[in-house]
Design a protein around this motif. Structure first.
Motif, PDB file in Angstrom:
ATOM      1  N   LEU A  45      -4.977   5.881   0.425  1.00  0.00           N
ATOM      2  CA  LEU A  45      -5.372   7.134   1.058  1.00  0.00           C
ATOM      3  C   LEU A  45      -4.875   8.247   0.140  1.00  0.00           C
ATOM      4  CD1 LEU A  45      -4.650   6.674   4.887  1.00  0.00           C
ATOM      5  CD2 LEU A  45      -6.858   7.164   3.813  1.00  0.00           C
ATOM      6  N   ASP A  46      -5.690   8.621  -0.825  1.00  0.00           N
ATOM      7  CA  ASP A  46      -5.269   9.594  -1.834  1.00  0.00           C
ATOM      8  C   ASP A  46      -5.594  11.008  -1.361  1.00  0.00           C
ATOM      9  OD1 ASP A  46      -4.141   9.911  -4.572  1.00  0.00           O
ATOM     10  OD2 ASP A  46      -6.054  10.953  -4.903  1.00  0.00           O
ATOM     11  N   VAL A  47      -4.598  11.908  -1.454  1.00  0.00           N
ATOM     12  CA  VAL A  47      -4.778  13.302  -1.061  1.00  0.00           C
ATOM     13  C   VAL A  47      -4.459  14.190  -2.250  1.00  0.00           C
ATOM     14  CG1 VAL A  47      -4.285  12.837   1.366  1.00  0.00           C
ATOM     15  CG2 VAL A  47      -2.417  13.477  -0.171  1.00  0.00           C
ATOM     16  N   PRO A  48      -5.049  15.393  -2.313  1.00  0.00           N
ATOM     17  CA  PRO A  48      -4.868  16.223  -3.505  1.00  0.00           C
ATOM     18  C   PRO A  48      -3.540  16.977  -3.571  1.00  0.00           C
ATOM     19  CG  PRO A  48      -6.397  17.271  -1.981  1.00  0.00           C
ATOM     20  CD  PRO A  48      -6.105  15.908  -1.422  1.00  0.00           C
ATOM     21  N   THR A  49      -2.940  17.318  -2.428  1.00  0.00           N
ATOM     22  CA  THR A  49      -1.736  18.150  -2.446  1.00  0.00           C
ATOM     23  C   THR A  49      -0.702  17.626  -1.458  1.00  0.00           C
ATOM     24  OG1 THR A  49      -2.340  19.674  -0.665  1.00  0.00           O
ATOM     25  CG2 THR A  49      -3.252  20.135  -2.868  1.00  0.00           C
ATOM     26  N   PRO A  50       0.563  18.012  -1.626  1.00  0.00           N
ATOM     27  CA  PRO A  50       1.597  17.632  -0.659  1.00  0.00           C
ATOM     28  C   PRO A  50       1.302  18.089   0.766  1.00  0.00           C
ATOM     29  CG  PRO A  50       2.625  18.357  -2.692  1.00  0.00           C
ATOM     30  CD  PRO A  50       1.156  18.652  -2.832  1.00  0.00           C
ATOM     31  N   ASP A  51       0.622  19.204   0.930  1.00  0.00           N
ATOM     32  CA  ASP A  51       0.328  19.701   2.276  1.00  0.00           C
ATOM     33  C   ASP A  51      -0.633  18.787   3.040  1.00  0.00           C
ATOM     34  OD1 ASP A  51       1.993  21.875   1.995  1.00  0.00           O
ATOM     35  OD2 ASP A  51       0.412  23.181   1.219  1.00  0.00           O
ATOM     36  N   ASP A  52      -1.323  17.896   2.332  1.00  0.00           N
ATOM     37  CA  ASP A  52      -2.266  16.984   2.980  1.00  0.00           C
ATOM     38  C   ASP A  52      -1.628  15.670   3.419  1.00  0.00           C
ATOM     39  OD1 ASP A  52      -4.628  18.659   2.471  1.00  0.00           O
ATOM     40  OD2 ASP A  52      -4.312  18.127   0.361  1.00  0.00           O
ATOM     41  N   VAL A  53      -0.356  15.476   3.082  1.00  0.00           N
ATOM     42  CA  VAL A  53       0.286  14.186   3.311  1.00  0.00           C
ATOM     43  C   VAL A  53       0.482  13.897   4.793  1.00  0.00           C
ATOM     44  CG1 VAL A  53       2.455  12.916   3.014  1.00  0.00           C
ATOM     45  CG2 VAL A  53       1.388  14.051   1.053  1.00  0.00           C
ATOM     46  N   ASP A  54       0.902  14.881   5.547  1.00  0.00           N
ATOM     47  CA  ASP A  54       1.242  14.666   6.955  1.00  0.00           C
ATOM     48  C   ASP A  54       0.075  14.051   7.728  1.00  0.00           C
ATOM     49  OD1 ASP A  54       2.716  14.704   9.277  1.00  0.00           O
ATOM     50  OD2 ASP A  54       2.565  16.861   9.599  1.00  0.00           O
ATOM     51  N   ALA A  55      -1.098  14.660   7.619  1.00  0.00           N
ATOM     52  CA  ALA A  55      -2.278  14.140   8.325  1.00  0.00           C
ATOM     53  C   ALA A  55      -2.667  12.759   7.802  1.00  0.00           C
ATOM     54  CB  ALA A  55      -3.449  15.114   8.178  1.00  0.00           C
ATOM     55  N   ALA A  56      -2.483  12.521   6.499  1.00  0.00           N
ATOM     56  CA  ALA A  56      -2.819  11.220   5.923  1.00  0.00           C
ATOM     57  C   ALA A  56      -1.904  10.120   6.462  1.00  0.00           C
ATOM     58  CB  ALA A  56      -2.745  11.282   4.402  1.00  0.00           C
ATOM     59  N   ILE A  57      -0.637  10.440   6.693  1.00  0.00           N
ATOM     60  CA  ILE A  57       0.275   9.454   7.295  1.00  0.00           C
ATOM     61  C   ILE A  57      -0.224   9.067   8.689  1.00  0.00           C
ATOM     62  CG2 ILE A  57       2.602   9.080   8.197  1.00  0.00           C
ATOM     63  CD1 ILE A  57       3.643  10.881   5.935  1.00  0.00           C
ATOM     64  N   ASP A  58      -0.603  10.078   9.485  1.00  0.00           N
ATOM     65  CA  ASP A  58      -1.126   9.787  10.828  1.00  0.00           C
ATOM     66  C   ASP A  58      -2.340   8.864  10.763  1.00  0.00           C
ATOM     67  OD1 ASP A  58       0.768  11.229  12.246  1.00  0.00           O
ATOM     68  OD2 ASP A  58      -0.413  13.081  12.270  1.00  0.00           O
ATOM     69  N   LEU A  59      -3.238   9.133   9.820  1.00  0.00           N
ATOM     70  CA  LEU A  59      -4.419   8.289   9.666  1.00  0.00           C
ATOM     71  C   LEU A  59      -4.028   6.881   9.242  1.00  0.00           C
ATOM     72  CD1 LEU A  59      -7.462   7.834   9.572  1.00  0.00           C
ATOM     73  CD2 LEU A  59      -7.473   8.822   7.265  1.00  0.00           C
ATOM     74  N   ALA A  60      -3.112   6.769   8.288  1.00  0.00           N
ATOM     75  CA  ALA A  60      -2.678   5.457   7.798  1.00  0.00           C
ATOM     76  C   ALA A  60      -2.109   4.609   8.923  1.00  0.00           C
ATOM     77  CB  ALA A  60      -1.653   5.627   6.683  1.00  0.00           C
ATOM     78  N   LEU A  61      -1.371   5.232   9.833  1.00  0.00           N
ATOM     79  CA  LEU A  61      -0.725   4.492  10.914  1.00  0.00           C
ATOM     80  C   LEU A  61      -1.713   3.955  11.944  1.00  0.00           C
ATOM     81  CD1 LEU A  61       2.415   6.767  11.391  1.00  0.00           C
ATOM     82  CD2 LEU A  61       2.402   4.413  10.534  1.00  0.00           C
ATOM     83  N   THR A  62      -2.969   4.422  11.897  1.00  0.00           N
ATOM     84  CA  THR A  62      -4.003   3.872  12.784  1.00  0.00           C
ATOM     85  C   THR A  62      -4.652   2.624  12.192  1.00  0.00           C
ATOM     86  OG1 THR A  62      -5.865   5.164  11.879  1.00  0.00           O
ATOM     87  CG2 THR A  62      -4.510   6.214  13.611  1.00  0.00           C
ATOM     88  N   HIS A  63      -4.332   2.296  10.931  1.00  0.00           N
ATOM     89  CA  HIS A  63      -4.872   1.126  10.235  1.00  0.00           C
ATOM     90  C   HIS A  63      -6.400   1.065  10.302  1.00  0.00           C
ATOM     91  CE1 HIS A  63      -0.653  -0.067  11.082  1.00  0.00           C
ATOM     92  NE2 HIS A  63      -0.743  -0.648   9.898  1.00  0.00           N
ATOM     93  N   PRO A  64      -7.085   2.052   9.722  1.00  0.00           N
ATOM     94  CA  PRO A  64      -8.555   2.035   9.719  1.00  0.00           C
ATOM     95  C   PRO A  64      -9.081   0.727   9.117  1.00  0.00           C
ATOM     96  CG  PRO A  64      -7.721   4.113   8.854  1.00  0.00           C
ATOM     97  CD  PRO A  64      -6.543   3.202   8.983  1.00  0.00           C
ATOM     98  N   PRO A  65     -10.017   0.061   9.773  1.00  0.00           N
ATOM     99  CA  PRO A  65     -10.482  -1.261   9.312  1.00  0.00           C
ATOM    100  C   PRO A  65     -10.971  -1.273   7.870  1.00  0.00           C
ATOM    101  CG  PRO A  65     -11.259  -0.849  11.537  1.00  0.00           C
ATOM    102  CD  PRO A  65     -10.624   0.435  11.058  1.00  0.00           C
ATOM    103  N   GLU A  66     -11.725  -0.247   7.468  1.00  0.00           N
ATOM    104  CA  GLU A  66     -12.243  -0.222   6.094  1.00  0.00           C
ATOM    105  C   GLU A  66     -11.106  -0.135   5.088  1.00  0.00           C
ATOM    106  OE1 GLU A  66     -15.393   2.312   3.320  1.00  0.00           O
ATOM    107  OE2 GLU A  66     -15.232   2.738   5.464  1.00  0.00           O
ATOM    108  N   LEU A  67     -10.104   0.686   5.403  1.00  0.00           N
ATOM    109  CA  LEU A  67      -8.945   0.811   4.524  1.00  0.00           C
ATOM    110  C   LEU A  67      -8.184  -0.507   4.445  1.00  0.00           C
ATOM    111  CD1 LEU A  67      -6.949   2.579   2.850  1.00  0.00           C
ATOM    112  CD2 LEU A  67      -5.748   3.014   5.018  1.00  0.00           C
TER     113      LEU A  67
END
Length: 346
Positions: A261-283
């Motif tokens: 889950l690649d994000v462009p800036t540090p400010d995008d990390v928080d939301a990406a962590i939330d998404l990662a913790l849902t374990h999206p099937p494609e990911l």
């Protein structure tokens, strides 16, 4: 065991333990900075004369080079996965003329090195898995390390970073991590590459709180086992974590892949962590495919397969190999810069 940096110790220790379990004697060639981290019973070799007296059948290297003056088969064990920090010819797949045998981690490394072996004709390749990861797959799992922040029901996030200035997000991540820690909804396990500067390390130590701890890099395996998600930039730690089929958030990775889950800036990390913790099937499917490609073995016996590969090499099972290139300047420097060794007779 040939270790020029502290991070080589957890790579080579499972291999040393497997060799000793087979009744083999193990010696360590390390610089003074690493010698302080050797455990009781880990025999340090401090002279070339002593190294020769040991009559080693092999020298196992978690480094890009090894001295041709040392006796024994020179075995490249690798100091990490291919993090793609550089172009292939300058990075993981660079051929420097030092090694007789490459023991590879999985198809992603085996296939390119087998092609290189056919081209150069003076070294052999055997896929074994990576000794560093053997402890990840021990069954039953070991008792949790008491030094690691115990789980309390909150998601556990591991933060790590490379030391390379052009690729590291660590300086820019200090304040975003501080804010996320202060919110208190996650536990944080923080670490940095051992080559990171003292000022940066101090900044991350300063982030410690009730729900956050800083650890030195010798705890990487324990941290990886304990965490639910990893936040990183461009480092081989990303691949170690993915082997466990866990999600990774990367910050401006040099070569982003579908398993990140690649994000462009540090400010995008928080939301990406939330998404990662849902374990999206494609990911998660992409993570599994990547893990199977870089390290398909999960039995915890890579170290034994490395030893078996050396035994096969000694029996001549790889056929007749050509002479290694002279590379006189490189070989002279390698012989001159033996870490922690005094010359013959000293």
């Amino acid at each position: 065991m040939f270790a020029t940096e502290e991070y080589a110790l957890p790579i080579l220790r499972p291999l040393a333990a497997a060799a000793q379990a087979r009744g083999q004697q193990v010696g360590w060639i390390v610089p003074d900075s690493v010698a302080a981290q050797l455990a009781p019973g880990e025999q340090r070799i401090t002279s070339l004369k002593a190294a020769k007296a040991l009559q080693p059948e092999a020298v196992y290297c978690a480094a890009n080079w090894v001295s041709p003056r040392l006796p024994g088969i020179k075995v490249q064990v690798f100091h990490g996965f291919n993090a793609e920090k550089r172009e292939p010819g300058r990075g993981h797949f660079a051929i420097r003329g030092f090694f007789d045998l490459y023991v590879t981690q999985g198809p992603a490394t085996t296939q390119p090195f087998e092609a290189l072996a056919k081209e150069h004709r003076y070294f052999a390749v055997r896929e074994t898995g990576w000794p560093k990861l053997d402890p990840l797959f021990i069954q039953p799992p070991p008792t949790p390390d008491p030094s690691i922040l115990p789980r309390d029901g909150r998601p556990v996030v591991m933060y790590a970073s490379t030391f390379s200035h052009r690729l590291s997000a660590a300086p820019a991540m200090v304040e975003p991590v501080r804010r996320m820690i202060a919110r208190g909804d996650r536990q944080w396990l923080l670490t940095l590459h051992p080559k990171c500067g003292e000022e940066l390390v101090a900044a991350y130590r300063g982030l410690e709180a009730e729900n956050a701890r800083f650890y030195t890099s010798d705890k990487l395996i324990e941290l990886e086992r304990a965490a639910d998600v990893l936040v990183c930039d461009t480092s081989s730690v990303i691949h170690e974590f993915a082997v466990m089929n866990k999600p990774v958030v990367t910050i401006a990775n040099r070569v982003p892949h579908p398993f990140m889950l690649d994000v462009p800036t540090p400010d995008d990390v928080d939301a990406a962590i939330d998404l990662a913790l849902t374990h999206p099937p494609e990911l998660m499917a992409a993570i599994k495919a990547h893990a199977d490609n870089i390290h398909p073995s999960h039995d915890g016996h890579a170290s034994e397969r490395v030893l078996d590969a050396v035994a096969a090499f000694r029996r001549g099972e790889f056929g007749k190999l050509g002479r290694k290139p002279w590379n006189l300047v490189r070989r002279f420097k390698a012989g001159r810069d033996l870490p922690g060794l005094l010359p013959d007779g000293a």
